[in-house]
Write an enzyme that holds these catalytic residues in place. Sequence first.
Site, mmCIF file in Angstrom:
data_model
loop_
_atom_site.group_PDB
_atom_site.id
_atom_site.type_symbol
_atom_site.label_atom_id
_atom_site.label_comp_id
_atom_site.label_asym_id
_atom_site.label_seq_id
_atom_site.Cartn_x
_atom_site.Cartn_y
_atom_site.Cartn_z
ATOM 1 N N GLU A 52 14.067 4.273 1.660
ATOM 2 C CA GLU A 52 14.278 2.826 1.476
ATOM 3 C C GLU A 52 15.554 2.424 2.190
ATOM 4 O OE1 GLU A 52 12.655 0.066 -0.072
ATOM 5 O OE2 GLU A 52 14.399 -0.809 0.908
ATOM 6 N N ASP A 79 15.797 4.857 7.235
ATOM 7 C CA ASP A 79 14.885 4.030 8.007
ATOM 8 C C ASP A 79 13.636 4.833 8.368
ATOM 9 O OD1 ASP A 79 13.621 2.508 10.040
ATOM 10 O OD2 ASP A 79 15.544 1.637 10.610
ATOM 11 N N ASP A 101 6.844 -4.992 5.252
ATOM 12 C CA ASP A 101 7.121 -6.314 5.814
ATOM 13 C C ASP A 101 6.125 -6.629 6.934
ATOM 14 O OD1 ASP A 101 9.318 -6.309 4.103
ATOM 15 O OD2 ASP A 101 10.629 -5.401 5.606
ATOM 16 N N LYS A 105 5.558 -12.613 13.506
ATOM 17 C CA LYS A 105 5.624 -13.061 14.911
ATOM 18 C C LYS A 105 5.216 -11.920 15.849
ATOM 19 C CE LYS A 105 9.216 -16.448 14.083
ATOM 20 N NZ LYS A 105 10.640 -16.439 13.751
ATOM 21 N N ASP A 137 -1.160 -7.150 0.981
ATOM 22 C CA ASP A 137 -1.834 -8.409 0.651
ATOM 23 C C ASP A 137 -2.038 -9.228 1.918
ATOM 24 O OD1 ASP A 137 1.142 -8.580 0.609
ATOM 25 O OD2 ASP A 137 0.638 -10.713 0.689
ATOM 26 N N TYR A 176 5.202 -5.673 -5.598
ATOM 27 C CA TYR A 176 4.697 -6.718 -4.694
ATOM 28 C C TYR A 176 3.225 -7.005 -4.950
ATOM 29 C CZ TYR A 176 8.671 -7.525 -1.590
ATOM 30 O OH TYR A 176 9.871 -7.919 -1.059
ATOM 31 N N GLU A 177 2.483 -5.953 -5.245
ATOM 32 C CA GLU A 177 1.047 -6.105 -5.489
ATOM 33 C C GLU A 177 0.806 -7.027 -6.683
ATOM 34 O OE1 GLU A 177 -0.818 -2.311 -5.644
ATOM 35 O OE2 GLU A 177 -2.801 -3.095 -6.146
HETATM 36 N N1 SAH Z 1 6.598 -0.954 -1.854
HETATM 37 C C1 SAH Z 1 7.228 -1.964 -2.685
HETATM 38 C C2 SAH Z 1 8.162 -2.879 -1.877
HETATM 39 C C3 SAH Z 1 7.510 -3.627 -0.754
HETATM 40 S S1 SAH Z 1 8.653 -4.646 0.178
HETATM 41 C C4 SAH Z 1 6.164 -2.757 -3.411
HETATM 42 O O1 SAH Z 1 5.007 -2.678 -3.029
HETATM 43 O O2 SAH Z 1 6.510 -3.455 -4.374
HETATM 44 C C5 SAH Z 1 9.002 -3.613 1.570
HETATM 45 C C6 SAH Z 1 10.119 -2.620 1.301
HETATM 46 O O3 SAH Z 1 10.277 -1.799 2.439
HETATM 47 C C7 SAH Z 1 11.472 -3.285 1.040
HETATM 48 O O4 SAH Z 1 12.076 -2.693 -0.081
HETATM 49 C C8 SAH Z 1 12.243 -2.986 2.333
HETATM 50 O O5 SAH Z 1 13.633 -2.881 2.104
HETATM 51 C C9 SAH Z 1 11.646 -1.662 2.752
HETATM 52 N N2 SAH Z 1 11.711 -1.390 4.195
HETATM 53 C C10 SAH Z 1 11.405 -2.251 5.184
HETATM 54 N N3 SAH Z 1 11.523 -1.668 6.381
HETATM 55 C C11 SAH Z 1 11.899 -0.381 6.159
HETATM 56 C C12 SAH Z 1 12.175 0.717 7.001
HETATM 57 N N4 SAH Z 1 12.114 0.603 8.331
HETATM 58 N N5 SAH Z 1 12.534 1.880 6.430
HETATM 59 C C13 SAH Z 1 12.615 1.984 5.089
HETATM 60 N N6 SAH Z 1 12.364 0.977 4.230
HETATM 61 C C14 SAH Z 1 12.017 -0.197 4.749
#
Ligand code: SAH
Length: 204
Positions: A52, A79, A101, A105, A137, A176-177
């Site tokens: 994360e 990352d 995410d 775009k 979603d 998120y779901e």
């Molecule tokens: N999986 C969780 C959160 C989804 S939001 C759920 O379903 O509720 C997406 C998450 O990915 C965020 O916490 C964001 O900080 C993390 N994230 C985004 N890009 C990332 C990357 N390159 N490496 C690690 N984590 C990342």
Amino acid sequence: LINEPFSARGHWRELFGAPADATIHVELGPGKGGFICEIAKQNPDVLYVGIEKVPDVLVMAMERALSAGVTNVRFIRGDAALLAEYFEPGEFSRLYINFCDPWHKNRQAKRRLTHRNFLRLYAPLLGVGGDIHFKTDNRPLFDFSLIEFEACEYGLTEVSFDLHAEDAPWNIVTEYERTFSAKGYKINRLVATVLSKTLDKPAQ
Ligand code: SAH
């Protein structure tokens, strides 16, 4: 929290104090950690690593792991793009990507965790037979991802455009779901398996 994830590469099982043949599954972007803690509770013999990038949510995920009493979860503040620096080829066999995410775009497409550059990064780490469990979603992101997985010759199964309309009692609902399905968005899901032809694909 694994403070030096680059030195963990190739040594994850030792770090967990687990047998040399223990199974390791990785989640990219666990957010607040509801999913990884629940799946870890259900599968005490599997080792889970969450990667994360945002420290605040990572702290929440770690607190949740503590209060859930799970001992088979570790976290990296890092990352997804550095996955090959954290793990050696074949070191884990499943990758969970839940509600990443969407980067809607076109010029941001390369940041999507299901962009083909990422899919090519994941394949050798997973090894043949390893798989990716992906939920979102976001239908445009899902449609994009289907093209990317196919372009990289992963084997697709369990493709669903409305997971909650199906009988899926095993599904672990992420934060998120819950939020997006309450807003009326359908949940898409697929499983993508690394085949030998996936690994034959050139790097670019
Ligand atoms: N999986 C969780 C959160 C989804 S939001 C759920 O379903 O509720 C997406 C998450 O990915 C965020 O916490 C964001 O900080 C993390 N994230 C985004 N890009 C990332 C990357 N390159 N490496 C690690 N984590 C990342």
